[in-house]
Design an enzyme around this catalytic site. Structure first.
Site, PDB file in Angstrom:
ATOM      1  N   TYR A  59      60.846  29.465  28.877  1.00  0.00           N
ATOM      2  CA  TYR A  59      60.106  28.474  29.667  1.00  0.00           C
ATOM      3  C   TYR A  59      59.560  29.099  30.943  1.00  0.00           C
ATOM      4  CZ  TYR A  59      59.187  24.238  32.391  1.00  0.00           C
ATOM      5  OH  TYR A  59      58.590  23.260  33.158  1.00  0.00           O
TER       6      TYR A  59
ATOM      7  N   LYS B  23      55.621  29.704  31.913  1.00  0.00           N
ATOM      8  CA  LYS B  23      55.001  29.075  33.076  1.00  0.00           C
ATOM      9  C   LYS B  23      54.387  30.114  34.017  1.00  0.00           C
ATOM     10  CE  LYS B  23      55.583  24.799  31.953  1.00  0.00           C
ATOM     11  NZ  LYS B  23      54.405  23.942  31.622  1.00  0.00           N
TER      12      LYS B  23
END
Length: 265
Positions: free
Chosen positions: A156, A160
């Site tokens: 994640y 990002k």
């Protein structure tokens, strides 16, 4: 934050941050395409938007499927005639079962990259030609404070960081067409995604074992947020609405933290 009579597509708008952004945009005068993989949630948000006096349309989209993305854009164009704003919000934190694993699996990395990076780019590329033709557009990609710091076991966080890079590159490419492209990096929000984080922290962190998800949330706020409070979907919505307005016409290629001071770069 004025976006009166603008048309915005918001992916992942059925709940959480996406819903918060959609409602703020509607309060500030925009008509909204509520795009989500969960149509029951999308229709519920449409009703909320219509109660605010704005037009809205619920559309199914799976950002990992090019045909699904193209259909969403085609139906939005048919319904509203144009797309002024794109908020790329759809995202995942891991594959099914991620919260129960000590170490992220290969599937976690594949699923997160497919949705959070390739999916975001897929949606942008489907909408950009319409914005280029009109020489006008506002694109806002939802990143995360996690993208500001390294974590070798967080697909994640890596995804990002990729969103920030993708935003900057696309902003440079589209500047000559009067299209602004920016990112927002939210901090810690109590959403359904957070619940998965809380479960995982309770499994792998000694200091979080035995705590409820609310207690884990409060612990993170105390330890990580200088302002001492969590962020809300509406907080992100206010920033997104400003970036989508013409008051932000000279802001592009930026990644703006909405994180209570947890990141200051």
């Amino acid at each position: 934050m004025d976006v009166t009579d603008k048309v915005a597509i918001i992916t992942g708008a059925g709940r959480g941050i996406g819903r918060g952004i959609a409602l703020v945009f509607a309060q500030n005068g925009a008509d909204i395409v509520v795009a989500d993989i969960n149509m029951e949630a999308a229709y519920a948000v449409v009703l909320e938007i219509e109660k605010l006096g704005r037009k809205s349309q619920a559309l199914h989209v799976d950002v990992t499927d090019q045909e699904s993305v193209d259909t969403m854009v085609r139906e939005a164009m048919s319904h509203f005639g144009r797309i002024d704003i794109l908020v790329n919000n759809a995202g995942v934190i891991g594959a099914a079962g991620w919260e129960g694993r000590d170490i992220s699996s290969e599937e976690d990395w594949d699923v997160v990259y497919e949705v959070n990076v390739k999916g975001m780019n897929r949606v942008m590329r489907a909408i950009i030609p319409h914005m280029k033709e009109r020489r006008y557009g506002k694109i806002i990609n939802i990143s995360s404070q996690a993208g500001r710091q390294g974590d070798p076991d967080s697909p994640y966080a890596v995804s990002k960081a990729g969103v920030i890079s993708l935003t900057q590159g696309t902003a440079t490419e589209l500047a000559r067409y009067n299209i602004n492209v920016n990112a927002i990096c939210p901090g810690i929000l109590r959403t359904s995604m957070w619940e998965r984080v809380a479960v995982r922290q309770g499994k792998i962190l000694e200091s979080a074992k035995g705590l409820t998800s609310e207690e884990v949330f409060d612990k993170n706020i105390r330890e990580r947020i200088p302002m001492g409070r969590g962020q809300t979907p509406e907080d992100v919505g206010y920033t997104a609405s400003f970036l989508a307005s013409d008051y932000a016409k000279n802001i592009t290629g930026q990644a703006i933290n909405v994180s209570g001071g947890s990141r200051m770069n």
